[in-house]
Design a protein around this motif. Sequence first.
Motif, PDB file in Angstrom:
ATOM      1  N   TRP A  32      17.879   6.316  -9.210  1.00  0.00           N
ATOM      2  CA  TRP A  32      17.171   5.323  -8.091  1.00  0.00           C
ATOM      3  C   TRP A  32      16.014   6.004  -7.282  1.00  0.00           C
ATOM      4  N   ILE A  33      16.229   7.424  -7.032  1.00  0.00           N
ATOM      5  CA  ILE A  33      15.288   7.901  -6.260  1.00  0.00           C
ATOM      6  C   ILE A  33      13.812   7.595  -6.326  1.00  0.00           C
ATOM      7  N   SER A  34      13.570   7.729  -7.522  1.00  0.00           N
ATOM      8  CA  SER A  34      12.047   7.466  -7.821  1.00  0.00           C
ATOM      9  C   SER A  34      11.625   6.005  -7.752  1.00  0.00           C
ATOM     10  N   ARG A  35      12.747   5.348  -7.923  1.00  0.00           N
ATOM     11  CA  ARG A  35      12.095   3.865  -7.545  1.00  0.00           C
ATOM     12  C   ARG A  35      12.340   3.512  -5.905  1.00  0.00           C
ATOM     13  N   LEU A  36      13.060   4.096  -5.211  1.00  0.00           N
ATOM     14  CA  LEU A  36      13.051   4.129  -3.819  1.00  0.00           C
ATOM     15  C   LEU A  36      11.694   4.627  -3.280  1.00  0.00           C
ATOM     16  N   VAL A  37      11.358   5.843  -4.014  1.00  0.00           N
ATOM     17  CA  VAL A  37      10.028   6.426  -3.356  1.00  0.00           C
ATOM     18  C   VAL A  37       8.656   5.375  -3.681  1.00  0.00           C
ATOM     19  N   SER A  38       9.000   4.830  -4.737  1.00  0.00           N
ATOM     20  CA  SER A  38       7.697   4.033  -4.913  1.00  0.00           C
ATOM     21  C   SER A  38       7.858   2.857  -4.145  1.00  0.00           C
ATOM     22  N   PHE A  39       9.036   2.388  -3.747  1.00  0.00           N
ATOM     23  CA  PHE A  39       9.199   1.098  -2.829  1.00  0.00           C
ATOM     24  C   PHE A  39       8.564   1.671  -1.498  1.00  0.00           C
ATOM     25  N   ALA A  40       8.946   2.968  -1.013  1.00  0.00           N
ATOM     26  CA  ALA A  40       8.580   3.320   0.270  1.00  0.00           C
ATOM     27  C   ALA A  40       7.181   3.520   0.490  1.00  0.00           C
ATOM     28  N   VAL A  41       6.607   3.814  -0.665  1.00  0.00           N
ATOM     29  CA  VAL A  41       5.067   3.946  -0.648  1.00  0.00           C
ATOM     30  C   VAL A  41       4.372   2.471  -0.599  1.00  0.00           C
ATOM     31  N   GLY A  42       4.794   1.566  -1.495  1.00  0.00           N
ATOM     32  CA  GLY A  42       4.473   0.235  -1.254  1.00  0.00           C
ATOM     33  C   GLY A  42       4.546  -0.507  -0.267  1.00  0.00           C
ATOM     34  N   ALA A  43       5.805  -0.066   0.578  1.00  0.00           N
ATOM     35  CA  ALA A  43       6.146  -0.744   2.078  1.00  0.00           C
ATOM     36  C   ALA A  43       5.045  -0.092   2.808  1.00  0.00           C
ATOM     37  N   LEU A  44       4.991   0.905   3.008  1.00  0.00           N
ATOM     38  CA  LEU A  44       3.926   1.385   4.029  1.00  0.00           C
ATOM     39  C   LEU A  44       2.420   1.371   3.742  1.00  0.00           C
ATOM     40  N   LEU A  45       1.896   1.284   2.361  1.00  0.00           N
ATOM     41  CA  LEU A  45       0.623   0.609   2.099  1.00  0.00           C
ATOM     42  C   LEU A  45       0.468  -0.486   2.092  1.00  0.00           C
ATOM     43  N   GLY A  46       1.493  -1.678   2.118  1.00  0.00           N
ATOM     44  CA  GLY A  46       1.518  -2.946   2.290  1.00  0.00           C
ATOM     45  C   GLY A  46       1.311  -3.193   3.631  1.00  0.00           C
ATOM     46  N   ALA A  47       2.114  -2.767   4.598  1.00  0.00           N
ATOM     47  CA  ALA A  47       2.030  -2.859   6.236  1.00  0.00           C
ATOM     48  C   ALA A  47       0.620  -2.331   6.635  1.00  0.00           C
ATOM     49  N   VAL A  48       0.101  -1.141   6.159  1.00  0.00           N
ATOM     50  CA  VAL A  48      -1.078  -0.435   6.682  1.00  0.00           C
ATOM     51  C   VAL A  48      -2.168  -1.769   6.184  1.00  0.00           C
ATOM     52  N   CYS A  49      -2.340  -1.870   5.119  1.00  0.00           N
ATOM     53  CA  CYS A  49      -3.419  -2.742   4.405  1.00  0.00           C
ATOM     54  C   CYS A  49      -3.311  -4.071   4.681  1.00  0.00           C
ATOM     55  N   LEU A  50      -2.251  -4.666   4.698  1.00  0.00           N
ATOM     56  CA  LEU A  50      -2.154  -6.062   5.026  1.00  0.00           C
ATOM     57  C   LEU A  50      -1.980  -6.588   6.599  1.00  0.00           C
ATOM     58  N   GLU A  51      -1.646  -5.638   7.368  1.00  0.00           N
ATOM     59  CA  GLU A  51      -1.170  -6.062   8.766  1.00  0.00           C
ATOM     60  C   GLU A  51      -1.775  -5.258   9.787  1.00  0.00           C
ATOM     61  N   MET A  52      -1.625  -3.754   9.828  1.00  0.00           N
ATOM     62  CA  MET A  52      -2.288  -2.944  10.852  1.00  0.00           C
ATOM     63  C   MET A  52      -3.740  -2.728  10.679  1.00  0.00           C
ATOM     64  N   LEU A  53      -4.376  -2.424   9.653  1.00  0.00           N
ATOM     65  CA  LEU A  53      -5.535  -2.147   9.526  1.00  0.00           C
ATOM     66  C   LEU A  53      -6.382  -3.486   9.813  1.00  0.00           C
ATOM     67  N   PRO A  54      -6.027  -4.798   9.119  1.00  0.00           N
ATOM     68  CA  PRO A  54      -6.818  -5.900   9.703  1.00  0.00           C
ATOM     69  C   PRO A  54      -6.765  -6.091  11.234  1.00  0.00           C
ATOM     70  N   HIS A  55      -5.562  -5.777  11.579  1.00  0.00           N
ATOM     71  CA  HIS A  55      -5.308  -6.229  13.120  1.00  0.00           C
ATOM     72  C   HIS A  55      -6.328  -5.208  13.960  1.00  0.00           C
ATOM     73  N   ALA A  56      -6.352  -4.042  13.654  1.00  0.00           N
ATOM     74  CA  ALA A  56      -7.218  -2.776  14.197  1.00  0.00           C
ATOM     75  C   ALA A  56      -8.568  -3.227  14.194  1.00  0.00           C
ATOM     76  N   LEU A  57      -9.128  -3.935  13.054  1.00  0.00           N
ATOM     77  CA  LEU A  57     -10.294  -4.019  12.729  1.00  0.00           C
ATOM     78  C   LEU A  57     -10.682  -5.417  13.471  1.00  0.00           C
ATOM     79  N   GLU A  58     -10.004  -6.354  13.754  1.00  0.00           N
ATOM     80  CA  GLU A  58     -10.141  -7.530  14.567  1.00  0.00           C
ATOM     81  C   GLU A  58     -10.299  -7.212  16.143  1.00  0.00           C
ATOM     82  N   ASP A  59      -9.476  -6.197  16.745  1.00  0.00           N
ATOM     83  CA  ASP A  59      -9.397  -6.139  17.874  1.00  0.00           C
ATOM     84  C   ASP A  59     -10.291  -4.539  18.315  1.00  0.00           C
ATOM     85  N   GLY A  60     -10.827  -3.802  17.489  1.00  0.00           N
ATOM     86  CA  GLY A  60     -11.534  -2.516  17.633  1.00  0.00           C
ATOM     87  C   GLY A  60     -12.832  -2.673  16.962  1.00  0.00           C
ATOM     88  N   ASP A  61     -13.628  -1.485  17.160  1.00  0.00           N
ATOM     89  CA  ASP A  61     -14.920  -1.382  16.568  1.00  0.00           C
ATOM     90  C   ASP A  61     -14.547  -0.845  15.009  1.00  0.00           C
TER      91      ASP A  61
END
Length: 166
Positions: A32-61
Motif C-alpha cells: 500500500w505504500i506506493s499507492r499512498l505516496v501517489s495519493f499524497a502527491v496527488g493531494a498536494l498537487l490538487g490543493a496547490v493547483c486547484l485552490e492555493m495558486l488560483p487564490h494567490a493569483l487573484e489576490d497578488g501580482d
Amino acid sequence: MTTFATIVAAALAGGVISTLVAALTLKLGPAWISRLVSFAVGALLGAVCLEMLPHALEDGDAEHVMVVTLAGLLAFFLLEKLVLWRHSHGHEEHDDAADESEHDHAMHAHVHGHDRGRSGLMILIGNGVHSFCDGIVIAASFLADPALGLAATLAIVAHAVQQQVG
C-alpha cells in the motif's frame, strides 16, 4: 474562535490524525505504500493547483506569484539533488560502469557503519523542517481565507501520512 486558535487546532489535529492513520496503514502491508505516496502527491498537487495558486493569483501580482512558485520548485529540486549527492558521495561499492540511478547509488551509503549514527539525526532534522514548513503553510492559508486553510490542512494531512509511515 480566534484565527490563532484555529491555526493551532488545525496543526495539532493534522499531526494527530496523520499519525493515527499512518499507524493504521502499517497494518495494511508494504504494497500500500506506493499507492499512498501517489495519493499524497496527488493531494498536494490538487490543493496547490486547484485552490492555493488560483487564490494567490487573484489576490497578488501574477508575475511575483509565478516567480516565487518557480523559485520554490527549483530550490526543492536542488535540495533533493544536494541530499542525494551528499548522502552517496565517496562510497567504494559504487561501480561507475554499472547502470544505476541516483537513488540506487545513494543506497550504498547504508552499508557503512560511520553513516548509521548520522542517518537518524538526518531523519529527525528533516522531519522537523518538514513539519515546520507544513505549519507555515497551514498558518498562511488560514490567514488568507478559512476555507483555504481547511483545504490546505486536509491536503497536508493526506500527504503527512506517508511521512509518518516513513
